[in-house]
Design a protein around this motif. Sequence first.
Motif, PDB file in Angstrom:
ATOM      1  N   LEU A 688      44.063  43.586  53.246  1.00 32.35           N
ATOM      2  CA  LEU A 688      44.160  44.539  54.525  1.00 32.35           C
ATOM      3  C   LEU A 688      44.668  44.274  56.173  1.00 32.35           C
ATOM      4  CD1 LEU A 688      43.039  47.891  53.468  1.00 32.35           C
ATOM      5  CD2 LEU A 688      45.030  47.032  53.715  1.00 32.35           C
ATOM      6  N   GLU A 689      43.480  43.078  56.301  1.00 32.87           N
ATOM      7  CA  GLU A 689      43.861  42.569  57.581  1.00 32.87           C
ATOM      8  C   GLU A 689      44.749  41.413  58.124  1.00 32.87           C
ATOM      9  OE1 GLU A 689      39.822  39.749  58.011  1.00 32.87           O
ATOM     10  OE2 GLU A 689      40.484  39.634  60.130  1.00 32.87           O
ATOM     11  N   ARG A 690      45.406  41.247  56.761  1.00 32.13           N
ATOM     12  CA  ARG A 690      46.471  40.064  56.965  1.00 32.13           C
ATOM     13  C   ARG A 690      47.637  41.004  57.245  1.00 32.13           C
ATOM     14  NH1 ARG A 690      49.053  36.974  51.867  1.00 32.13           N
ATOM     15  NH2 ARG A 690      51.147  36.459  52.793  1.00 32.13           N
ATOM     16  N   ALA A 691      47.882  42.530  56.784  1.00 34.20           N
ATOM     17  CA  ALA A 691      48.797  43.818  56.797  1.00 34.20           C
ATOM     18  C   ALA A 691      48.871  43.560  58.097  1.00 34.20           C
ATOM     19  CB  ALA A 691      48.702  44.089  55.667  1.00 34.20           C
ATOM     20  N   VAL A 736      46.666  31.602  42.232  1.00 33.27           N
ATOM     21  CA  VAL A 736      46.465  31.245  43.208  1.00 33.27           C
ATOM     22  C   VAL A 736      46.078  29.684  44.096  1.00 33.27           C
ATOM     23  CG1 VAL A 736      44.849  31.218  45.093  1.00 33.27           C
ATOM     24  CG2 VAL A 736      45.621  33.410  43.990  1.00 33.27           C
ATOM     25  N   LEU A 737      45.379  29.080  42.641  1.00 33.57           N
ATOM     26  CA  LEU A 737      45.352  27.405  42.842  1.00 33.57           C
ATOM     27  C   LEU A 737      46.391  26.995  43.186  1.00 33.57           C
ATOM     28  CD1 LEU A 737      42.337  27.274  40.560  1.00 33.57           C
ATOM     29  CD2 LEU A 737      42.464  26.673  42.899  1.00 33.57           C
ATOM     30  N   ARG A 738      47.298  27.205  42.335  1.00 33.66           N
ATOM     31  CA  ARG A 738      48.867  26.536  42.497  1.00 33.66           C
ATOM     32  C   ARG A 738      49.416  26.721  43.538  1.00 33.66           C
ATOM     33  NH1 ARG A 738      49.273  29.143  36.682  1.00 33.66           N
ATOM     34  NH2 ARG A 738      48.533  28.061  35.651  1.00 33.66           N
ATOM     35  N   GLU A 739      49.268  28.060  44.246  1.00 33.36           N
ATOM     36  CA  GLU A 739      49.972  28.037  45.380  1.00 33.36           C
ATOM     37  C   GLU A 739      49.806  27.380  46.635  1.00 33.36           C
ATOM     38  OE1 GLU A 739      51.165  32.781  44.341  1.00 33.36           O
ATOM     39  OE2 GLU A 739      49.608  32.298  46.446  1.00 33.36           O
ATOM     40  N   THR A 740      48.051  27.089  46.313  1.00 32.29           N
ATOM     41  CA  THR A 740      47.518  26.608  47.464  1.00 32.29           C
ATOM     42  C   THR A 740      47.289  24.705  47.178  1.00 32.29           C
ATOM     43  OG1 THR A 740      45.110  26.894  46.585  1.00 32.29           O
ATOM     44  CG2 THR A 740      46.545  28.229  47.997  1.00 32.29           C
ATOM     45  N   ARG A 741      47.835  24.511  45.912  1.00 33.58           N
ATOM     46  CA  ARG A 741      48.325  23.060  45.271  1.00 33.58           C
ATOM     47  C   ARG A 741      46.990  22.433  45.405  1.00 33.58           C
ATOM     48  NH1 ARG A 741      53.049  20.578  49.245  1.00 33.58           N
ATOM     49  NH2 ARG A 741      54.720  21.955  48.790  1.00 33.58           N
ATOM     50  N   GLY A 742      46.264  23.256  44.604  1.00 33.83           N
ATOM     51  CA  GLY A 742      45.111  22.738  43.995  1.00 33.83           C
ATOM     52  C   GLY A 742      43.612  22.600  45.206  1.00 33.83           C
ATOM     53  N   GLN A 743      43.475  23.507  46.637  1.00 34.03           N
ATOM     54  CA  GLN A 743      42.982  23.383  47.463  1.00 34.03           C
ATOM     55  C   GLN A 743      42.117  24.635  47.301  1.00 34.03           C
ATOM     56  OE1 GLN A 743      44.558  22.958  51.590  1.00 34.03           O
ATOM     57  NE2 GLN A 743      42.668  24.143  52.641  1.00 34.03           N
ATOM     58  N   ILE A 744      41.101  23.964  47.335  1.00 32.89           N
ATOM     59  CA  ILE A 744      40.198  25.225  47.149  1.00 32.89           C
ATOM     60  C   ILE A 744      39.248  25.457  48.811  1.00 32.89           C
ATOM     61  CG2 ILE A 744      37.629  25.667  46.241  1.00 32.89           C
ATOM     62  CD1 ILE A 744      38.445  23.770  44.213  1.00 32.89           C
ATOM     63  N   GLY A 745      38.550  24.728  49.665  1.00 31.57           N
ATOM     64  CA  GLY A 745      38.280  25.450  50.700  1.00 31.57           C
ATOM     65  C   GLY A 745      39.389  25.379  51.944  1.00 31.57           C
ATOM     66  N   GLY A 746      38.810  25.633  52.981  1.00 31.75           N
ATOM     67  CA  GLY A 746      39.734  25.680  53.630  1.00 31.75           C
ATOM     68  C   GLY A 746      40.352  26.816  54.462  1.00 31.75           C
ATOM     69  N   ALA A 747      40.953  26.560  55.398  1.00 32.21           N
ATOM     70  CA  ALA A 747      41.470  28.852  55.938  1.00 32.21           C
ATOM     71  C   ALA A 747      42.463  28.801  55.164  1.00 32.21           C
ATOM     72  CB  ALA A 747      41.738  28.128  57.620  1.00 32.21           C
ATOM     73  N   ASP A 748      43.499  27.928  54.869  1.00 24.19           N
ATOM     74  CA  ASP A 748      44.055  28.436  53.393  1.00 24.19           C
ATOM     75  C   ASP A 748      44.062  28.162  52.216  1.00 24.19           C
ATOM     76  OD1 ASP A 748      47.029  29.720  53.364  1.00 24.19           O
ATOM     77  OD2 ASP A 748      47.918  27.802  53.491  1.00 24.19           O
ATOM     78  N   GLY A 749      43.060  27.661  52.094  1.00 28.96           N
ATOM     79  CA  GLY A 749      42.375  27.641  50.207  1.00 28.96           C
ATOM     80  C   GLY A 749      42.076  28.759  49.373  1.00 28.96           C
ATOM     81  N   ALA A 750      42.763  28.428  48.419  1.00 30.90           N
ATOM     82  CA  ALA A 750      42.208  29.509  46.923  1.00 30.90           C
ATOM     83  C   ALA A 750      41.484  30.596  46.998  1.00 30.90           C
ATOM     84  CB  ALA A 750      42.033  28.703  45.860  1.00 30.90           C
ATOM     85  N   ALA A 751      39.963  30.236  47.655  1.00 30.20           N
ATOM     86  CA  ALA A 751      38.975  30.893  47.806  1.00 30.20           C
ATOM     87  C   ALA A 751      38.882  31.383  49.321  1.00 30.20           C
ATOM     88  CB  ALA A 751      37.340  29.684  48.367  1.00 30.20           C
ATOM     89  N   GLU A 752      39.459  31.228  50.509  1.00 33.16           N
ATOM     90  CA  GLU A 752      39.885  32.066  51.473  1.00 33.16           C
ATOM     91  C   GLU A 752      40.883  33.457  50.899  1.00 33.16           C
ATOM     92  OE1 GLU A 752      38.746  32.029  53.904  1.00 33.16           O
ATOM     93  OE2 GLU A 752      39.755  33.581  55.203  1.00 33.16           O
ATOM     94  N   ARG A 753      42.366  32.879  49.830  1.00 30.48           N
ATOM     95  CA  ARG A 753      42.628  33.953  49.557  1.00 30.48           C
ATOM     96  C   ARG A 753      42.606  34.832  48.519  1.00 30.48           C
ATOM     97  NH1 ARG A 753      49.592  31.106  48.497  1.00 30.48           N
ATOM     98  NH2 ARG A 753      49.280  30.136  50.387  1.00 30.48           N
TER      99      ARG A 753
END
Length: 776
Positions: A688-691, A736-753
């Motif tokens: 919702l914050e993104r929306a 989500v992991l496929r969308e982030t190309r395996g990136q777990i951490g970071g601002a645009d990582g899977a954990a954030e999403r």
Amino acid sequence: MRLSDSPDQDAAAAAEVTRAEFARFALENLFTISPDAIFVTDDDGIIRAANPRATQLFGYTSAELVGKRIEILVPERFRARHPAHRENYDAHPRARQMGAAMNLFGLRKDGTEFPVDIMLRPLRTPAGSAVLSIVRDVTEQRQAQDEARRSDLQLRSLLDGVRDYAIYLLDKDGYITTWNPGAERIKYYTPDEIIGKHFSRFFMQEDVEQGRPAELMRLAALRGRIEEEGWRVRKDGSRFWADVVLTAVRDKTGELTGFAKVTRDFTDRKRAEEAVMLQLSQALLSNLDVRKLLGAISASVREVVPHDCATLGLYDASSRTLMVQFLGIDEGDIRRSDVLVPLEGSPASEAFQTREPVIIERLQTSHFKPEAVRHLTSLGMQSACCIPLINRGEVIGTLAVSSRLENAFTQREAEMLVQVADQVAMAVSNAMVFRQIAELRDRLRQEKEYLQEEINLENRFEDIIGESGGLRQVLKQIETVAPTDATVLIQGETGTGKELLARAIHRLSGRRDRTFIKVNCAAIPAGLIESELFGHEKGAFTGAIARKMGRLELAHEGTLFLDEVGELPLDLQPKLLRALQEREIERLGGNRPISVNIRLIAATNRDLSQMVAEKQFRSDLFYRLKVFPIFSPPLRDRSGDIPVLVRHFVSTHSRRMGKSIETIPEETMKALCRWPWPGNIRELENFLERAVILTRGSVLYVPLAELETKVAEEQEQLDNFSPTLQAAEREHILRVLRETRGQIGGADGAAERLGLKRTTLNSKLKKLGIERSDYM
């Protein structure tokens, strides 16, 4: 020596002869080398023998003395009475020591007289009785005595003439031996009443009980001289303020013989000073505002010491300078800007560094640099006196007064200013502290507002929003257990608001006014979590440069919240269990037990019973934690709360971002309610914050295509494969992991999403058996 028929008698007689020979030899030598004159006279006073010193002292030859009467050596004025004295001595012969007679004089051949001491001793000789006279020249001793008497008379005359000072002598034990009229005037005792009494009677009773008189004598003997002021007592019991100087008196060998004491009555001065100091204290201590304080200081100092200008210098540690401010000046109360004075070359800096008053008789010709006193000389000031301001042993600045007259200030004014300076230093220090507190209060208020905003942003579930039956059941459990001190274990998936439930328990408990301490066991490295929980002493390990209190110690009398307790290292669990059971801890590197009284709340998204079965969690700690378990329901089990949460989050984020979103489309709300939200409330909030960020008008814009795609894919998987909820969550994470190309951490990582913490996502990957090859 004639021999007898007895050898023993002959030996004894020989020994007696030998002793007699030695005695005669010694006597002859003593007679010859004696430093005193020696005469031997018969019963008629005829000189029968005289030693060399006698001829030297009286100026006669031995032949001129022997056979003459002893009276030729007596002055004419005593000569007529001398035969009678000699006849009386012959009738009653006795030994007479040196000094027994007073004011005796001898007469030389040349007619001059000189003082003598005479020792007489009767002798018995085979020829009859005789007198041995030893005569000593005491000219030097009499001169010294006369000089001492003259000095004593002069001193006594001086002391008797001083009526404003009590001057008297004490023996080494403190008993009074002399008393001058000034002492009688000040203390009301006459000499007959006080001489021979101990000087402790002049002290207050409490001073006597504390041993003050003996202490003053001890200090005077140690230092040579001591000066003090204090209350003393007169004969009638009245008090007076005395300025006392006590000086040790020693003889030529350094042996203590007594004390000299001088006392002045300063009662009038003391009362005047007390009145001024009272007025000064009231004026200074009632002003905590620095600007008002400067005016109060100027007015108060003028009461004590007349002056034309006063300045206050405050030390600035950062620049090592004194900021000198003008307190006031005559002729229209001229105001000058502050002057920065370096700690070298000025009267203020000298007073600051030496901690002693500085008196300048003439500013123009003083040793100070012209530029260092220009702020005074430019106003026509000719002399000045500068005093250090000392508060609690620390020099905080200086106080100075100046005058347009030369030599305007003496030691007396400096002493008065020193007393004023104590009050000024206290007032200035209080005002500075008050100002710092005011500034700190304002800063804390601003920080509080900021932190409250941050808390409101980060803990948006503060009021636990929702109306579902599952949530109401949890809140009922919280109301039941909160008033007790029972340990609570909150279980539930990540993002379900376990910390909010823990805070709610704390707020409803009897410990709500104490501290709520949170420890995220998954966020602290394993090597540091023990120190974080139990604290450490300085030097306990490399990098422990200071002592640190642990979280358990900080939570004393409050609540300790252990989030993600399932991540607690296995080797640390026994120590935590012991702390909970024994209610005491020890810091790392310490050996002293510290009592702690805490209420423990733990939370986890892991299955602790399964971990116990797999030997990954201690069973004893698990049962200790599971006194009162609470399950935080996932959002999919309380879908009826989603509309309420959506409105809350949209309102909160739009207000924070300065947007006005008034409408949430119905289809949007339905889509949001259909999504299972595996990340629970945290995922919903992040979405919702993104929306809100994407929304440009008053109607909430939600990327429904993305959401509907996810919902359709989930539904398709449910229809085709009927996977379990765990399988659905696994597929969602993989997507989500496929969308982030395996990136777990970071601002645009899977954990954030996903709205998860990186450590939580890693735990889920392990739990769901997701390998890197599954999404790369």
